[in-house]
Write an enzyme that holds these catalytic residues in place. Structure first.
Site, PDB file in Angstrom:
ATOM      1  N   GLY A 459     -14.209  -4.683  18.865  1.00  0.00           N
ATOM      2  CA  GLY A 459     -14.727  -3.380  19.283  1.00  0.00           C
ATOM      3  C   GLY A 459     -14.612  -2.354  18.171  1.00  0.00           C
ATOM      4  O   GLY A 459     -15.035  -1.203  18.311  1.00  0.00           O
ATOM      5  N   PRO A 584     -18.094   5.445   7.940  1.00  0.00           N
ATOM      6  CA  PRO A 584     -17.498   6.651   8.522  1.00  0.00           C
ATOM      7  C   PRO A 584     -17.609   6.707  10.053  1.00  0.00           C
ATOM      8  O   PRO A 584     -16.704   7.211  10.715  1.00  0.00           O
ATOM      9  CB  PRO A 584     -18.286   7.787   7.876  1.00  0.00           C
ATOM     10  N   GLU A 657      -4.521   1.111  12.953  1.00  0.00           N
ATOM     11  CA  GLU A 657      -3.240   1.476  13.565  1.00  0.00           C
ATOM     12  C   GLU A 657      -2.659   2.801  13.088  1.00  0.00           C
ATOM     13  O   GLU A 657      -1.879   3.433  13.805  1.00  0.00           O
ATOM     14  CB  GLU A 657      -2.257   0.315  13.366  1.00  0.00           C
TER      15      GLU A 657
HETATM   16 MO1  MOS Z   1      -2.617  -5.013  16.152  1.00  0.00          MO
HETATM   17  S1  MOS Z   1      -1.044  -4.521  17.370  1.00  0.00           S
HETATM   18  O1  MOS Z   1      -1.750  -5.754  14.855  1.00  0.00           O
HETATM   19  O2  MOS Z   1      -3.548  -6.207  16.915  1.00  0.00           O
END
Ligand code: MOS
Length: 696
Positions: A459, A584, A657
């Protein structure tokens, strides 16, 4: 010759298919003769199954079979006890899958599952994490392979000698991954070959695990993962749904579709462990850190050790001569915790960045300035310079965009009617890793190109990013490039996880495209197809390993209702330094998605455990609260134009992340600034604010 595809905003290639509903997810492929599986969870926390009564279920219309430990096909006992499903009459935690009903319709399977009767001999259990739990122990390493404890200098002496000290303990609850698409699989056996359409973050690992469990050669298992409706880490490894579907399909000798229910996502798929984190910081009168200690406690299950790397963030974020980090773990009668967006870094940063805010107040230094004073260009943990570290630039640009300058640090100083207004900031970092990958590129006689790699787009826009990278590497307009991903029959590639998908995959894609161009330059004629492959194992493995991280800074303005304690976020703003940004459009979506998840963690999310039943009471989206649009008025993400040539050929650091990492700390610090109340156990619920301060 680059065509400039990298760096250009582009909508997802499969966007139209997704919004029109034609993109197929794991259980949406039409399959002849398909049947439906429904997983049955254990009703006790810890115990032995004494009897399984399937009579009523089997008599129910449409039910074909009930699989359980007494009749399910046998699995090899691989290293993952958790996946050794329906093999033993034991329940290791409440919610563990102990049976599967297979029926001709989904409704019949569900009804059959209701009618299965299972008796247990239940034993005593321990399900609550506590700082004084007698079972606490020191794991051998923490996820994925970090040292459990680290120490440099003499923390105790350094701490005792410092003029300014902060000693605070933070708690975070269990958090549950809730991708829109649950863990889901369509499993089919054809002449001893297992084919699964499965929702996961890396088909290669799923293929390997299934081959091991079912004792098949790897090439006898095919895993197709074309579209995935989110994972966040929970699908980063083989999970129960695919194993149950494969077992069931073998047992009934028909294809089986099995999707977990929303409720079942609260348990066997893994969750972010609760943590108890003590942070001690000492500084001189100017706020320069002299001693840092981060002691983290978390939990795992009785059948698998998952030791989250909660304090690892603290090892490399800020410098000090005296430093110590520790991790302690306890095995509880609970499901095994697992990855959730920035495992370790996210809860760890909540604690450290909150403590930095507390230190800023204790020493009387602005929290942006405090972080700048404690920046490190040499990794305090590894003793080597970072390849690039632009935390300070993120803080400065964020402060400027946000309008931080001139902030009055006094809590409760700003008020607008009944709203108390406050602002907060936090730093963020996340490792910039890459893993070996392979890829293939083909030139076709019609002037188009095909690039193939077993990457996974969960996604994020990975498919589109790789397409852009491939176009530039081939030196052709992207319209002439076709990209194929998400199938274990394609060249082997690592998982979509650890924010390293794009770095790893693009490396192999670029090398394969370069190899193809080499062949064409040397006269290979595209009258027929010309192909080249690349494998980056040697190149990635032989890379010098200077420390490399993405950085960010989140700024938050909140308003808190002085009467009710309700928290609303006026503005959430992040600035990131994450290497080159390939697309972007999708990058922004990753960054604001991460920040939104951090906001959700700060204000809402919380798995509430009922100790008597050893299970979470809230296990659906009606009772497990997540953030919504009404919580926040503006979410903005920006990034620096960062060039770091030491990373990988695409120059990317990963963006999946970093957005979540510091966000909860920034929100919590803003709430403190608004109200004068420091909530050290998330989420920041209004009852806690009212209870502590008597705001009203
Ligand atoms: Mo991410 S928590 O490394 O899929």
């Amino acid at each position: 010759m680059s065509t400039g595809a990298v760096g250009r905003a582009h909508p997802r290639l499969e966007g139209r298919e997704k919004v029109t509903g034609t993109a197929r997810y794991a259980v949406e492929y039409p399959v002849d003769g398909v049947t439906y599986g429904w997983a049955v969870p254990a009703a006790v926390v810890r115990g032995r199954i004494t009897r399984v009564d399937t009579d009523e279920a089997l008599a129910s219309p449409g039910v074909l079979a009930v699989l359980h430990h007494g009749n399910a096909p046998r699995l090899a006992q691989g290293p993952e006890r958790e996946l050794w499903l329906l093999q033993e009459p034991a329940a290791h935690y409440r919610g563990q899958f102990v049976a599967v009903v297979v029926a001709t319709s989904l409704e019949a399977a569900r009804e059959g599952a209701r009618l299965v009767r299972i008796d247990y001999d239940a034993g005593p259990h321990s399900t609550v994490l506590a700082a004084d739990h007698p079972g606490l122990y020191k794991p051998e390493h923490v996820n994925p392979s970090y040292p459990t404890d680290t120490a440099e200098g003499d923390f105790d002496a350094g701490y005792a000698a410092a003029p300014v000290r902060v000693d605070v303990t933070y708690r975070t609850p269990a958090y549950h991954n809730n991708p829109m698409e649950p863990h889901a699989t369509t499993a089919q056996w054809h002449d001893g070959r297992l084919v699964v359409h499965d929702s996961n973050q890396g088909p290669v690992a799923v293929q390997a695990t299934l081959a091991e469990l079912f004792e098949l050669p790897q090439e006898s298992v095919r895993v197709i993962t074309e579209h995935v409706g989110g994972g966040f880490g929970s699908k980063g490894y083989t999970k129960a749904a695919v194993v149950l579907a494969a077992l069931a399909a073998r047992h009934v000798d028909r294809p089986v579709k099995l999707a977990l229910t929303r409720q079942q996502l609260f348990g066997p798929i893994g969750y972010r462990t609760p943590t108890i984190q003590r942070v001690r910081l000492a500084a001189d009168a100017h706020g320069r850190l002299t001693a840092i200690c981060h002691d983290a406690i978390s939990q795992t299950s009785t059948i698998r050790e998952f030791a989250e790397q909660t304090a690892v963030y603290t090892r490399s974020m800020y410098a000090a001569p005296h430093r110590r980090t520790t991790h302690r773990l306890v095995r509880l009668d609970v499901p095994t915790p697992f990855w959730m967006r920035a495992p370790g870094e996210c809860p760890g940063a909540y604690a450290l960045e909150s403590a930095m805010d507390e230190l800023a107040i204790a020493v009387g230094v602005d929290p942006v300035e405090l972080r700048i004073r404690n920046d490190a260009q040499v990794d305090p943990d590894q003793g080597e310079p970072f390849t690039s570290r632009n935390l300070v630039a993120c803080l400065r640009e964020g402060a400027q965009r946000f309008g931080w300058t001139g902030r009055d640090p006094t809590p409760r100083a700003r008020r607008d009617g009944r709203w108390l207004i406050g602002t907060g900031v936090a730093g963020s970092s996340y490792p910039a890793r890459a893993r070996p990958s392979s890829a293939a590129a083909t030139a076709r006689p019609d002037g188009t190109f095909l690039v193939r790699i077993d990457a996974t787009d969960i996604g994020t826009g990975a498919r589109t990013a790789l397409w852009q990278v491939a176009a530039d590497a081939l030196g052709v307009p992207p319209e002439r490039v076709e990209i194929r991903i998400g199938d274990s029959d394609l060249p082997v590639a690592p998982l979509a996880g650890g924010s390293m998908g794009t770095a790893s995959w693009s490396w192999a894609v670029i090398r394969a495209c370069e190899a193809l161009r080499g062949k064409l330059r040397e006269g290979a004629s595209p009258d027929t197809e010309v192909s080249a492959e690349a494998d980056t194992t040697d190149e990635v493995g032989g890379q010098p390993t200077r420390p490399r991280y993405a950085y960010g800074a989140q700024f938050v303005e909140v308003r808190v209702d002085a009467d009710t304690g309700e928290v609303r976020v006026n503005r959430l703003l992040g600035v990131f330094a994450a290497g080159r940004v390939v697309n972007p459009t999708t990058a922004r979506s990753q960054l604001i998605g991460g920040m939104t998840m951090g906001l959700s963690m700060a204000l809402h999310e919380e798995g509430l455990l009922d100790e008597r039943y050893g299970d979470w009471v809230n296990h659906d989206l009606a009772t497990y609260h997540i953030t919504g649009c009404a919580d926040v008025e503006a979410v903005e993400a920006y990034w620096l134009d960062e060039r770091d040539d030491e990373l990988n050929p695409a120059g990317v650091k990963g963006i999946g992340e970093i957005g979540i990492v510091g966000t909860a700390a920034a929100v919590a610090s803003a709430v403190h600034h608004a109200t004068g109340v420091r909530i050290r156990d998330l989420p920041i619920r209004l009852d806690k604010l009212i209870g502590v301060s008597g705001l009203a």
